[in-house]
Design a protein around this motif. Structure first.
Motif, PDB file in Angstrom:
ATOM      1  N   UNK A 178      15.707 -22.229  -0.285  1.00  0.00           N
ATOM      2  CA  UNK A 178      15.184 -23.266  -1.189  1.00  0.00           C
ATOM      3  C   UNK A 178      13.764 -22.504  -1.583  1.00  0.00           C
ATOM      4  N   UNK A 179      13.338 -22.817  -2.600  1.00  0.00           N
ATOM      5  CA  UNK A 179      12.050 -22.454  -2.989  1.00  0.00           C
ATOM      6  C   UNK A 179      11.107 -23.534  -3.314  1.00  0.00           C
TER       7      UNK A 179
ATOM      8  N   UNK B  50       4.189 -18.798   7.924  1.00  0.00           N
ATOM      9  CA  UNK B  50       5.591 -19.439   7.515  1.00  0.00           C
ATOM     10  C   UNK B  50       6.324 -18.298   6.555  1.00  0.00           C
ATOM     11  N   UNK B  51       5.533 -17.159   6.326  1.00  0.00           N
ATOM     12  CA  UNK B  51       6.177 -16.253   5.303  1.00  0.00           C
ATOM     13  C   UNK B  51       6.152 -16.391   3.925  1.00  0.00           C
TER      14      UNK B  51
ATOM     15  N   UNK C 106       6.568 -21.025  -0.853  1.00  0.00           N
ATOM     16  CA  UNK C 106       7.435 -20.467   0.347  1.00  0.00           C
ATOM     17  C   UNK C 106       8.953 -20.670   0.025  1.00  0.00           C
ATOM     18  N   UNK C 107       9.832 -19.681   0.830  1.00  0.00           N
ATOM     19  CA  UNK C 107      11.037 -19.628   0.588  1.00  0.00           C
ATOM     20  C   UNK C 107      11.818 -19.956   1.878  1.00  0.00           C
ATOM     21  N   UNK C 108      12.532 -20.937   1.933  1.00  0.00           N
ATOM     22  CA  UNK C 108      13.335 -21.335   3.386  1.00  0.00           C
ATOM     23  C   UNK C 108      14.429 -21.372   3.214  1.00  0.00           C
ATOM     24  N   UNK C 109      15.200 -21.402   4.508  1.00  0.00           N
ATOM     25  CA  UNK C 109      16.859 -21.641   4.257  1.00  0.00           C
ATOM     26  C   UNK C 109      16.861 -23.019   5.161  1.00  0.00           C
TER      27      UNK C 109
ATOM     28  N   UNK D 146      12.197 -27.922   6.310  1.00  0.00           N
ATOM     29  CA  UNK D 146      10.930 -27.236   7.062  1.00  0.00           C
ATOM     30  C   UNK D 146       9.921 -27.465   6.095  1.00  0.00           C
ATOM     31  N   UNK D 147      10.291 -27.634   4.775  1.00  0.00           N
ATOM     32  CA  UNK D 147       9.162 -27.862   3.514  1.00  0.00           C
ATOM     33  C   UNK D 147       8.653 -29.168   3.622  1.00  0.00           C
ATOM     34  N   UNK D 148       9.075 -30.021   4.091  1.00  0.00           N
ATOM     35  CA  UNK D 148       8.157 -31.389   4.119  1.00  0.00           C
ATOM     36  C   UNK D 148       7.156 -31.090   5.486  1.00  0.00           C
ATOM     37  N   UNK D 149       7.841 -30.556   6.421  1.00  0.00           N
ATOM     38  CA  UNK D 149       6.905 -30.197   7.760  1.00  0.00           C
ATOM     39  C   UNK D 149       5.923 -29.411   7.342  1.00  0.00           C
TER      40      UNK D 149
END
Length: 435
Positions: free
Chosen positions: A292-293, A333-334, A349-352, A356-359
């Motif tokens: 997710x972006x 967070x990269x 940020x880009x996460x799998x 983690x986005x809300x956090x």
């Protein structure tokens, strides 16, 4: 992924410019050679030993490199010429073909092969020796054969030795000093071989030796002229490359300034747009995984009131402190972060793991709230932030502008709901693509 930073000023060329620069230019930079040092050399009056030592050393390196570049060609050309002269032996005196062939194979070929080996192994001193020794050995063979020829045929061979000395002064990749040493050695060997024919033969051909000396002396000024032209060309090329290096450095510095926020020192909106495409979007163009972006709009609450109450200097200091903490968070967070304008920041940020986005957004909100607190009341924040987050699957390749609109809508929703909070908006199912 790493935190986005504006391009730093540097003296190193970019990847696109590396092909334009040569090895000598990089050495020049390491030796501290600048354009002013090169400009100060007057090649019309200054000899090489009067040049600044760093420049002179670099020129000698250039000469050595030229020796390696041209050595193989000269060896192969010389070897081919040497073998073709066996045909001349057959035409002039068939009786000495076997002897001529044996002498060439035993004398010239080993020196040539040693030179070729030195060229591939990087043996510069041996290579330099062989480049000059090969034609000298060939001259020795030719003059030796002339000694055993009838008097009317001998001048054909001795004259070829004279021609070889003149040609060598024109084509050997030596400095003028090196050519003088070569000529003296060639004349000595030529005189020695003539002497082996006896005093009578030597005196009968003394004019040949004198003519050889005259040819060597006459061609040396031409060789010196060529050397001076090479030196001028070297300085002009070096100066152009130094200017190119300095121009690249200046352009890099200007690019850094154009993509850096002058107050906080972090990236600005322009830098963010470039890095968003290269660092956040690009890795997902193949639509892989559940990545997710998340794009965040971070706005400091009631910042105008803070400025009015504490002054603009305090406001500037506050913005710098917020920029620092955001950099730390998104670096870990990269992600990437930039100042968007005024008291507003933008991050992505880009996460799998979507959770983690809300956090991450909540960590940003809490951290900003601790940047400035009254000494008497550490639980009360002087500065808080409202954060709007737009989220979309990376594989959907949703345009940045749409993510910003989503984050803006979430931001103003948070402000309407009381500020100092995080609101998130996710892309509609039509945009989600296939996770």
């Amino acid at each position: 992924m790493g935190i986005m930073q504006p391009p730093p000023p540097t003296g190193h060329a970019s990847e696109d410019a590396k092909d334009f620069l040569i090895e000598e230019e990089g050495i020049a930079a390491s030796l501290g050679i600048d354009a002013a040092m090169v400009e100060g050399i007057d090649t019309k009056t200054a000899s090489l030993h009067q040049w600044p030592k760093a420049v002179a050393d670099l020129y000698q390196t250039n000469v050595s490199n030229r020796l390696f570049r041209e050595g193989n060609f000269l060896f192969l050309l010389g070897l081919l010429t040497c073998l073709l002269t066996i045909v001349i032996d057959a035409l002039v005196n068939p009786a000495m073909v076997a002897e001529g062939m044996l002498l060439r194979v035993l004398a010239v070929v080993p020196v040539t092969m040693l030179g070729l080996m030195a060229s591939t192994r990087g043996w510069s001193k041996i290579l330099s020796f062989c480049v000059g020794a090969s034609p000298i050995v060939f001259i020795a063979v030719v003059v030796h054969l002339a000694v055993h020829l009838p008097p009317d045929l001998a001048p054909r061979y001795t004259n070829s030795a004279i021609l070889l000395i003149g040609l060598a002064n024109m084509i050997l990749p030596y400095s003028l000093r090196g050519l003088v040493i070569f000529d003296l050695a060639a004349l000595f060997v030529m005189g020695l071989m003539l002497g082996l024919g006896g005093n009578e033969f030597l005196w009968a051909h003394i004019d040949t030796l004198l003519i050889a000396g005259l040819v060597a002396g006459a061609t040396l000024p031409v060789a010196a002229r060529f050397e001076k032209l090479r030196q001028n060309n070297f300085l002009l090329t070096l100066r152009a490359r130094i200017f190119s290096r300095e121009l690249l450095k200046a352009n890099s510095a200007l690019l850094a300034l154009s993509e850096t926020d002058p107050l906080t020192g972090i990236a600005n909106r322009r830098c963010f747009e470039r890095a968003f495409e290269s660092s956040i979007v690009a890795p997902g163009r193949n639509g892989r995984g559940n990545d997710r972006i998340a794009l965040m709009m971070i706005d400091l609450d009631h910042f105008k009131s803070f400025n009015d109450a504490h002054g603009h200097q305090a406001g500037d200091s506050c913005l710098k402190m917020v920029a620092d903490v955001l950099t730390d968070i998104f670096d870990e967070a990269g992600g990437i972060v930039a100042r968007y304008g005024g008291e507003e920041f933008i991050a992505a940020v880009r996460v799998s793991d979507p959770s983690k986005i809300a956090a991450l957004a909540e960590e940003v909100r809490r951290t900003i709230a601790t940047v400035l607190t009254p000494i008497s009341d550490s639980n009360r924040s002087l500065v808080t932030a409202s954060i709007g987050v737009g989220v979309a699957p990376a594989s959907a390749l949703l345009p940045r502008e749409e993510l910003i609109e989503m984050a803006d809508a979430a931001l103003y929703s948070g402000k309407d709901a009381g500020r100092n909070r995080v609101e998130m908006v996710e892309a509609e199912p039509a945009f989600r693509g296939r996770p």
